[in-house]
Motif scaffolding. Structure first.
Motif, short mmCIF file in Angstrom:
data_model
loop_
_atom_site.label_atom_id
_atom_site.label_comp_id
_atom_site.label_asym_id
_atom_site.label_seq_id
_atom_site.Cartn_x
_atom_site.Cartn_y
_atom_site.Cartn_z
N THR A 138 2.76 10.56 -7.01
CA THR A 138 2.40 11.72 -7.82
C THR A 138 1.03 11.48 -8.43
O THR A 138 0.79 10.44 -9.06
N ASP A 139 0.11 12.43 -8.24
CA ASP A 139 -1.23 12.24 -8.80
C ASP A 139 -1.28 12.68 -10.26
O ASP A 139 -0.25 13.08 -10.83
N GLY A 140 -2.45 12.61 -10.85
CA GLY A 140 -2.60 12.91 -12.27
C GLY A 140 -2.28 14.34 -12.63
O GLY A 140 -2.02 14.65 -13.80
N GLN A 141 -2.25 15.25 -11.64
CA GLN A 141 -1.93 16.64 -11.91
C GLN A 141 -0.48 16.98 -11.55
O GLN A 141 -0.10 18.15 -11.53
N GLY A 142 0.29 15.93 -11.24
CA GLY A 142 1.70 16.15 -10.95
C GLY A 142 1.99 16.57 -9.52
O GLY A 142 3.13 16.93 -9.20
N ARG A 143 0.99 16.52 -8.65
CA ARG A 143 1.19 16.91 -7.25
C ARG A 143 1.73 15.74 -6.45
O ARG A 143 1.27 14.62 -6.61
N GLN A 144 2.69 16.02 -5.58
CA GLN A 144 3.29 14.99 -4.74
C GLN A 144 2.45 14.78 -3.49
O GLN A 144 2.08 15.73 -2.81
N VAL A 145 2.14 13.52 -3.20
CA VAL A 145 1.26 13.17 -2.08
C VAL A 145 1.95 12.12 -1.22
O VAL A 145 2.48 11.13 -1.73
N PHE A 146 1.93 12.35 0.10
CA PHE A 146 2.53 11.41 1.04
C PHE A 146 1.50 10.35 1.43
O PHE A 146 0.36 10.68 1.79
N VAL A 147 1.90 9.05 1.39
CA VAL A 147 0.96 7.97 1.68
C VAL A 147 1.60 6.92 2.59
O VAL A 147 2.83 6.76 2.63
N HIS A 148 0.74 6.22 3.34
CA HIS A 148 1.12 4.98 4.00
C HIS A 148 0.71 3.85 3.06
O HIS A 148 -0.38 3.88 2.49
N CYS A 149 1.56 2.84 2.92
CA CYS A 149 1.27 1.75 1.98
C CYS A 149 1.35 0.39 2.67
O CYS A 149 2.28 0.12 3.43
N THR A 150 0.34 -0.44 2.40
CA THR A 150 0.36 -1.84 2.84
C THR A 150 0.34 -2.70 1.58
O THR A 150 -0.56 -2.57 0.75
N ALA A 151 1.36 -3.54 1.44
CA ALA A 151 1.45 -4.41 0.26
C ALA A 151 1.26 -5.86 0.69
O ALA A 151 1.80 -6.29 1.72
#
Length: 373
Positions: free
Chosen positions: A83-96
């Motif tokens: 969730t970004d600073g404006q509350g919008r949901q964003v789909f991401v690929h994550c590498t940890a």
């Protein structure tokens, strides 16, 4: 064509941050892209004011925490929603990446939400296009021509399923091949046309029979062209099939009726021919006695003289044509004139005509020539 944002290529945005797993997943460092995404100033992040759970949606939090805390897991790859600073949901690929001997874990997020949205829109458009194709009355299909000249059906619309008596499920299971339903007497014709199209790139325009059910064949008109090459290099054809069985049956009936009429004319006595009221000397059919009277065969009369009797008439043809056109309106008429038969022989003839009404409501003129001294 106007380019839209959906049509343009997009850049994937990368977001970086470092979390302390032993301090309730507090974010201890980040780049400016991550700070902008989270809607918080970088200084606040360095002060420890932001936690990983603040930017991950609740449904994904537990799984993310468990995966990055799993023992002996240095690199972790996963997909999640943030969730970004404006509350919008964003789909991401994550590498940890866990740091050995430390509670710190570096996470790199790739914002691919535009990619997912674009894929969704493409799927919607494809679904709409497939629906429109299914509404087409004819059969639309894609088929691949293999090296052994098999026509592997890749796609077929609902109209094609009705024409060929198959289903989309059979096509998906690759149990339906177009080359297997071609009438045996037409296979050579079809293979020659497909081979020529593959060699020259010319479109196919054919009429041939295909099997709908076990012993039932129908006539189809096929228009096809090479659409592209498959990954294995085999050509893929885009084809449109139209059921023309009724047309072929009507043509057969018309040919049969025409043959019967010609046979009847052959056996009628008298030099008989048929015209229309508007063009009194353009013959549609002529009898055997007409051929004997003029001395010209049917082929010669229709090819050399275009079936136009006026080209054999001596004298004022236009006046005679006008007279016959006017007088035939009363239902019957008669005229005398001279024709030039084969061998330049002049023959004086009497032309007797009668107006008839045909089954479709149109009119025709039946005429008889009689040689007079």
């Amino acid at each position: 064509m106007t380019e839209t944002n959906e049509d343009r290529a997009y850049e994937v945005e990368f977001l970086n941050c470092v979390v302390d797993k032993e301090d309730d997943f507090r974010i201890v460092d980040s780049d400016t892209h991550f700070a902008e995404f989270a809607g918080i100033h970088p200084s606040k992040i360095k002060e420890g004011k932001l936690f990983l759970q603040d930017v991950i949606i609740p449904a994904d939090r537990q799984e993310v925490f468990e995966r990055i805390c799993k023992k002996d897991s240095r690199f972790i790859y996963m997909d999640l929603d943030m969730t970004d600073g404006q509350g919008r949901q964003v789909f991401v690929h994550c590498t940890a990446q866990n740091t050995e001997g430390s509670p710190l874990c570096r996470l790199v997020f790739a914002d691919v939400s535009k990619s997912r949205e674009k894929n969704r829109l493409l799927k919607e458009r494809a679904s709409e296009i497939n629906h429109l194709i299914d509404l087409v009355n004819g059969g639309v299909c894609l088929f691949k021509v293999t090296e052994n000249m098999h026509f592997e059906t890749l796609y077929i619309n609902e109209g094609g399923c009705r024409i060929f008596g198959t289903t989309k499920e059979q096509v998906r299971k690759q149990t339906y091949r177009l080359d297997e339903v071609i009438h045996p007497d037409d296979k050579t014709l079809v293979y020659q046309a497909v081979g020529k199209a593959m060699a020259t790139g010319e479109a196919i325009d054919l009429e041939y029979r295909v099997r709908r059910h076990r012993d039932e064949y129908i006539w189809c008109k096929c228009n096809a062209a090479v659409h592209k090459l498959a990954q294995d290099g085999c050509p893929v054809f885009h084809a449109m099939f139209t059921d023309i069985t009724r047309v072929k049956e009507a043509e057969a009936r018309a040919d049969s009726a025409n043959d019967k009429l010609i046979n009847l004319l052959e056996n009628l006595s008298g030099a008989i021919f048929f015209t229309t009221p508007e063009k009194p000397f353009e013959c549609d059919l002529i009898s055997g006695d007409f051929v004997k009277l003029t001395g010209y065969s049917r082929a010669e009369f229709f090819e050399r003289f275009d079936g136009d009797l006026s080209r054999l008439i001596s004298g004022d043809r236009s006046a005679l044509e006008k007279q016959l056109s006017q007088e035939i309106k009363s239902g019957a008429c008669e005229a005398q004139y001279t024709i030039t038969a084969r061998g330049s022989r002049l023959k004086r003839v009497r032309d007797v005509r009668k107006l008839i009404t045909q089954q479709d409501g149109s009119t025709a003129v039946i005429c008889e020539l009689e040689e007079i001294c």
